[in-house]
Design an enzyme around this catalytic site. Structure first.
Site, PDB file in Angstrom:
ATOM      1  CG  HIS A  73      -2.119  -0.897   1.041  1.00 27.90           C
ATOM      2  ND1 HIS A  73      -3.349  -0.622   1.603  1.00 27.90           N
ATOM      3  CD2 HIS A  73      -2.273  -2.039   0.347  1.00 27.90           C
ATOM      4  CE1 HIS A  73      -4.207  -1.571   1.270  1.00 27.90           C
ATOM      5  NE2 HIS A  73      -3.582  -2.448   0.511  1.00 27.90           N
ATOM      6  CE1 TYR A 202      -5.279   3.983   8.666  1.00 27.48           C
ATOM      7  CE2 TYR A 202      -5.905   3.844  10.984  1.00 27.48           C
ATOM      8  CZ  TYR A 202      -5.102   3.452   9.943  1.00 27.48           C
ATOM      9  OH  TYR A 202      -4.092   2.538  10.161  1.00 27.48           O
ATOM     10  N   PRO A 294      -4.243   0.116  18.680  1.00 20.01           N
ATOM     11  CG  PRO A 294      -6.155  -1.042  18.013  1.00 20.01           C
ATOM     12  CD  PRO A 294      -5.508  -0.438  19.211  1.00 20.01           C
ATOM     13  CE  LYS A 298       4.231   3.106  13.474  1.00 19.22           C
ATOM     14  NZ  LYS A 298       4.166   2.465  12.169  1.00 19.22           N
ATOM     15  CE1 TYR A 386      -1.128   3.922   9.460  1.00 23.87           C
ATOM     16  CE2 TYR A 386       0.058   2.661   7.795  1.00 23.87           C
ATOM     17  CZ  TYR A 386      -1.055   2.846   8.599  1.00 23.87           C
ATOM     18  OH  TYR A 386      -2.086   1.940   8.540  1.00 23.87           O
TER      19      TYR A 386
HETATM   20  C1  PHB Z   1      -5.743  -4.222  10.495  1.00 21.86           C
HETATM   21  O1  PHB Z   1      -5.865  -4.429   9.287  1.00 21.86           O
HETATM   22  O2  PHB Z   1      -5.961  -5.114  11.333  1.00 21.86           O
HETATM   23  C2  PHB Z   1      -5.364  -2.872  10.985  1.00 21.86           C
HETATM   24  C3  PHB Z   1      -5.014  -1.903  10.052  1.00 21.86           C
HETATM   25  C4  PHB Z   1      -4.674  -0.644  10.480  1.00 21.86           C
HETATM   26  C5  PHB Z   1      -4.679  -0.353  11.825  1.00 21.86           C
HETATM   27  C6  PHB Z   1      -5.013  -1.316  12.758  1.00 21.86           C
HETATM   28  C7  PHB Z   1      -5.357  -2.580  12.330  1.00 21.86           C
HETATM   29  O3  PHB Z   1      -4.342   0.898  12.220  1.00 21.86           O
END
Ligand code: PHB
Ligand code: APR
Length: 393
Positions: A73, A202, A294, A298, A386
């Protein structure tokens, strides 16, 4: 009594990667895990690998399937106020990106590599405990197939996660825990459906945070911010989709692609850091030492960074008799840990609705997202954290 150089408690990403990296340095280790191989390989966890994590797995010879099945990505999408903005990772970080590849897939690859090289990985170990931690030959004591085993080690690595026992073996007062709990939880689902978005999405919404992530072209991972007291039974499929539609809505009628939900789980959100990450000949790595919420993706990456650093320090000791890197392991690891803790806390604060929050705070969050997605300086800061800050040492 059997002997090994490094005794490792826990077959998560930290423990298995450490064991694998040590093997590549010619250092013997034994991994002692309380769950079965099946349970370890099936537990649904995180799934975003930093550039450095993916590079490390590749360089260590365990990145082949990740290279084929992982999804690369080049950015993420931030949705707020009904609009969508993109953070372009390669453009802001000199070409770095992330790989979406589930944690349990990483574990399958590592377990296969460890067993192919002769392991040993002891699964389903019961009553795991430490002894002799005050001296320079700590022991791991456990029961396997109803026999009591005692493993004498030069060093022990506590890679046994949040609820592990290794940390608890520290002398009273030796470790300090910094702790922050957040007044919300995440409810995560796995869905059989095509991706709703090409990149991780997000969203900040007055109703709370939502995230559309992915696992494969036909399996999607989605999250909703929920009340910490909620149980999955409170979230029918209908309620789940209606909330995802509401929180992810745009002004031009965007909707997530729906499908069969085949996994639901709710988990609390915390930040925890343990200092130092060492006592005597015992070292802590991964969730055993620190937990992040989450939001910044990280947790897995920090476990990998700890394992890398500890393997380097142990290799310097066994190869050259050099203790200085082992002595500095905790200090070096904690620099990265605190930066990831800061980033995860910041992403969490920017993207969630806090109970009792007023319109002023929401407006500030929207302004921050507007700033972060339009200022090159601010979006570079998000992007470089990130995709992962450079490794220590
Ligand atoms: C996930 O795909 O489980 C995931 C992706 C991004 C995040 C947290 C979890 O910030
Ligand atoms: N004895 C042996 N093994 C144990 C014990 C014990 N007393 N307690 C826990 N374990 C095992 C767990 O069963 C688990 O397999 O230790 C392992 C710890 O693995 P993780 O929890 O995955 O921790 P870590 O390797 O540090 O990886 C951190 O996992 O929780 C996610 O979000 C987190 O992605 C991050 C990653």
């Amino acid at each position: 009594m059997t002997r090994t150089q490094v005794g490792i408690v826990g077959a998560g990403p930290a423990g298995l990667l450490l064991s694998h990296l040590l093997h590549r340095e010619g250092i013997a280790s034994v991994v002692v895990e309380s769950r079965s191989r099946g349970q370890v390989e099936e537990t649904i966890r995180a799934g975003v690998l930093e550039q450095g994590t993916a590079d490390l797995l590749d360089a260590a010879g365990v990145g082949e399937r990740m290279g084929r099945e992982g999804l690369r990505h080049d950015g993420i999408l931030l949705r707020f106020d009904g609009t969508t903005r993109r953070i372009d990772f390669p453009g802001l970080t000199g070409g770095k990106r992330v790989t979406v590849y589930a944690q349990h897939e990483v574990l399958k690859d590592l377990i296969q590599a460890r067993l192919a090289a002769g392991g040993p990985v002891v699964f389903e170990a019961a009553d795991v405990a430490l002894a002799g931690t005050g001296g320079d030959a700590p022991r791991i004591v456990f029961r396997a197939r109803d026999a009591v085993e005692e493993l004498q080690c030069d060093f022990v690595a506590g890679c046994d996660g949040t609820h592990g026992i290794v940390r608890e073996a520290a002398p009273a007062g030796a470790l300090h825990r910094y702790d922050r709990s957040y007044p919300f939880a995440w409810y995560g689902i796995l869905v059989e459906a095509p991706a709703s978005s090409d990149e991780l999405l997000y969203a900040l919404h007055e109703r709370g945070f939502a995230l559309a992530s992915t696992r494969s072209p036909s399996v999607q991972r989605m999250y909703l911010q929920v009340d910490p007291a909620d149980r999955v039974e409170d979230w029918s499929d209908d309620r789940t989709w209606s909330e995802l539609r509401a929180r992810l809505a745009t002004r031009d009628g965007w909707e997530p692609k729906e499908g069969r939900i085949f996994h639901k789980a709710i988990f609390a959100m915390r930040s925890v850091v343990t200092e130092p990450m060492q006592f005597g000949h015992v070292f802590l790595a991964g969730d055993a030492a620190h937990v992040v919420p989450p939001t910044g993706a990280k947790g897995l990456n920090l476990a990998v960074a700890d394992a890398r650093l500890l393997a380097l320090a142990l290799a310097a000791f066994y190869r050259r008799g050099e203790r200085s890197l082992l002595d500095r392991y905790s200090q070096l690891a904690l620099r990265r840990v605190w930066k990831a803790t800061r980033f995860s806390w910041w992403m969490t604060s920017m993207l969630h609705r806090f109970p009792g929050e007023d319109a002023f705070r929401h407006r500030i969050q929207v302004a921050e997202l507007d700033y972060v997605t339009t200022s090159r300086a601010a979006s570079t800061s998000l992007a470089e954290n990130y995709v992962g800050l450079p490794f220590e040492a």
